[in-house]
Each structure stands twice: as structure tokens, then as C-alpha cells.
Design an enzyme around this catalytic site. Sequence first.
Site: not given
Length: 236
Positions: A18, A20, A49, A127
Site C-alpha cells: 500500500d 498512502y 485523508r 487505490n
Amino acid sequence: MSLECEDSMEKTYALGFDVYGTLVDPLALAEPLQALVGEQAARFAKLWRSKQLEYSFRRGLMRRYADFDVCTRQALRYTQQALRCELPESDQGRLLEAYLYLPLFPEVAASLSALKAQGHQLVAFTNGVEASIRALLTNVDVLSQLEDVVSVDDLRTFKPDPVVYAHLARRTEHTPNETWLVSSNAWDVIGAKAAGLRAAWVKRQPDALFDPWDVEPDIVVNGLDELPTWFAQRSG
């Protein structure tokens, strides 16, 4: 929590990282925000966020896809409205540009190098939009450590949809049991485990909680620097 020692001494895996919150720190935006919103900077960064993730979850469930860059822009607008601090378009543009220059967590570069030396296949699994992630990882000088960037944008949905974890395994040409997600996000880890992958939870905050869903990560680490030793011990 641990796995039984298995397979051959040379066992290697596909590791999907991942981005972030795991490789780079989105809450570091509090620093440039300080000059714009003063004492609300940390709160602004955290809410931005949170809404960014919420918007991706909602779009995935609604099947009304818009990419992560869109979610980020819309979350920025929401945060300004919520905190009553409307920023000029020029400042908004600079904040969005700052997303391409988020700082690495301190141990990331050396940890990726060590894991790569062990023979594991390392990819970013995100993402985020592939072009944006490639730019970000180039700016922090770790893109060369990774073999690929696997984006949910290929499927027009978002984590934790099971199809995106299956996509990671297919792209790396590994079975789900040979494919690891490495993430600081508990919901991401649960999504990977539900889809049959293995998962390492990077518990970056001492007070972070793992959702009590009767699902457990295969390993919990405080930083990526613990992973090379963990994998070496289970391969030897």
C-alpha cells in the site's frame, strides 16, 4: 501471530505495498497547511485523508467510479467547508501538487532494498491513479525498487473490493497464498485476508487499533524494517 515455517529455503513471495500511509505519509501535509490554516493544520490533514478514503469506499459501493485523484480533490473541498477555511484556487492547486511529494517514512527505502535482495517481487498496490503514484514514487526515489505499480484504476473500483486483491495476485503471477499485502490500514489488511491473501499490518501508531472482525494479520510490525528479518527467519 506467526505462520508455520514452510516450503523451501528459497521461498519468495509477491509483496504488494500500500502506498498512502504505508510507504508515504499523507498526514505530513499538515506542514504546508500550517501556513494556510494555522492551528487547524493537523486537523485539516487528518480530515482530508479521512474523507478521501470515505469517498473511495462510497464510490466503490455505489459503483459510481471516479478515480482517486477526483476523490482527493472532492475531499479537499469538503474539508475546507467543514473547517470554514476556504482557500484560493492557487493554494488548493499547490496542496494537490504536494500529494506528489509526500515524504517516505524513514525506514522505507532501506527496507525495500533488503526485501528485494531476498528475491521477493515488490510492487506498489494502490487505490491511487497509476500515473500519480509513479510520479510520487519517482519523486521520493523508490520507484526503481519496485517491479510494477498495480492500481485499482485498472478495474474501476477500490480496495477493499475482493476483485482488486485477486488482481494483485494475477498481475504478480502468484497464487493468493504466495501474495502478501503490506499495509498500515487495518481495513486493507482485512480486505486482503478476506480475499485469501496473506497480510502484514504495519502498526505505525502505538495506539492504533485493529478492527475486531475475527480476522487477524499474519504478522504485525512497527515498521517495514522488521519485514526482512521476519521473512529470512521463515526461509532458513
